[in-house]
Scaffold this motif. Sequence first.
Motif, PDB file in Angstrom:
ATOM      1  N   ARG A 116       0.838  -1.199   0.000  1.00 23.39           N
ATOM      2  CA  ARG A 116       0.000   0.000   0.000  1.00 23.39           C
ATOM      3  C   ARG A 116       0.874   1.251   0.000  1.00 23.39           C
ATOM      4  O   ARG A 116       0.549   2.251  -0.641  1.00 23.39           O
ATOM      5  N   ARG A 120       2.915   1.818  -5.884  1.00 10.38           N
ATOM      6  CA  ARG A 120       2.775   2.832  -6.931  1.00 10.38           C
ATOM      7  C   ARG A 120       4.124   3.483  -7.239  1.00 10.38           C
ATOM      8  O   ARG A 120       4.460   3.723  -8.407  1.00 10.38           O
ATOM      9  N   TRP A 183      -0.183  -6.854  -6.076  1.00  9.02           N
ATOM     10  CA  TRP A 183      -1.032  -5.953  -5.292  1.00  9.02           C
ATOM     11  C   TRP A 183      -1.669  -4.905  -6.193  1.00  9.02           C
ATOM     12  O   TRP A 183      -2.869  -4.619  -6.085  1.00  9.02           O
ATOM     13  N   HIS A 184      -0.892  -4.314  -7.084  1.00 12.87           N
ATOM     14  CA  HIS A 184      -1.430  -3.283  -7.983  1.00 12.87           C
ATOM     15  C   HIS A 184      -2.546  -3.845  -8.856  1.00 12.87           C
ATOM     16  O   HIS A 184      -3.603  -3.211  -9.017  1.00 12.87           O
ATOM     17  N   GLN A 185      -2.338  -5.026  -9.404  1.00 12.93           N
ATOM     18  CA  GLN A 185      -3.346  -5.609 -10.296  1.00 12.93           C
ATOM     19  C   GLN A 185      -4.643  -5.920  -9.556  1.00 12.93           C
ATOM     20  O   GLN A 185      -5.741  -5.663 -10.075  1.00 12.93           O
ATOM     21  N   ALA A 187      -5.515  -5.120  -6.023  1.00 12.93           N
ATOM     22  CA  ALA A 187      -6.061  -4.100  -5.120  1.00 12.93           C
ATOM     23  C   ALA A 187      -6.408  -2.808  -5.844  1.00 12.93           C
ATOM     24  O   ALA A 187      -7.446  -2.197  -5.566  1.00 12.93           O
ATOM     25  N   GLU A 188      -5.563  -2.408  -6.782  1.00 15.01           N
ATOM     26  CA  GLU A 188      -5.808  -1.160  -7.494  1.00 15.01           C
ATOM     27  C   GLU A 188      -6.736  -1.342  -8.700  1.00 15.01           C
ATOM     28  O   GLU A 188      -7.734  -0.648  -8.829  1.00 15.01           O
ATOM     29  N   ARG A 189      -6.414  -2.292  -9.553  1.00 14.91           N
ATOM     30  CA  ARG A 189      -7.170  -2.441 -10.803  1.00 14.91           C
ATOM     31  C   ARG A 189      -8.456  -3.235 -10.621  1.00 14.91           C
ATOM     32  O   ARG A 189      -9.464  -2.932 -11.249  1.00 14.91           O
ATOM     33  N   GLU A 191      -9.818  -3.692  -7.557  1.00 13.42           N
ATOM     34  CA  GLU A 191     -10.470  -3.079  -6.397  1.00 13.42           C
ATOM     35  C   GLU A 191     -10.699  -4.050  -5.247  1.00 13.42           C
ATOM     36  O   GLU A 191     -11.690  -3.961  -4.526  1.00 13.42           O
ATOM     37  N   ASP A 194      -7.509  -4.465   0.912  1.00 11.87           N
ATOM     38  CA  ASP A 194      -6.236  -4.991   1.388  1.00 11.87           C
ATOM     39  C   ASP A 194      -6.437  -6.240   2.233  1.00 11.87           C
ATOM     40  O   ASP A 194      -5.608  -7.156   2.213  1.00 11.87           O
TER      41      ASP A 194
END
Length: 212
Positions: A116, A120, A183-185, A187-189, A191, A194
């Motif tokens: 987290r 990024r 995590w980016h794929q 949690a971010e993309r 959604e 965590d």
Amino acid sequence: MSGPVKRQYDSSRRQEQARENRRRVMRAAHTLFVTKGYGRTTIADIAAEAGVAPETVYSAFKNKAGLLHRTWDLAVGGDEQDIPMIERPELRAGFAEPDLRKRFTAFAVVNTAAMRRTARLHIAVRAAAASEAAAAALVADIDRERLAAMAEHARAAAATGRLAVSEGECRDVLWTTTDGTLWHQLAERREWSDERYAAWLGRLWVSAFVLP
């Protein structure tokens, strides 16, 4: 007595103001490196975002490369303490856990919190590495240090006698799954929360590494 007390007070205030300025600069740098890109971000941009003079940035960090490294260190640890991630209490507590399933589950929670803070920025630095020497140097440092840390996790797991794969395979899979991409794929993309991501990552590691 009032003179020395006042000078000490003024010195403390200046030191605290300097620390606060450094924190503001690093927060601003993190934001701009992620949103604008490391190569396109200037010291003047960072100073303006932080609300300080460019000279303040140069005085504290010397140059943009120095600022990049300190910004990364702050993101990894979550604070300005000069303590390697592998030596931080939350990770040492995991190493002390004798149950390997619980150990990997706990590590997944710690790693998710670190992602987290860092994912990024890590992605932004990797994107800049092809054209920016400072970014390339930092990426090499990150990869080397993370591989060494994952080797320590793998050695400790093997010492329990419950590791289902070779120590080298454990190290390499941990290294691959902790660079922020997953995590980016998810949690971010996609959604994921965590909490969901950490639970999934823990299950993944347990199923891959722990003898039934």
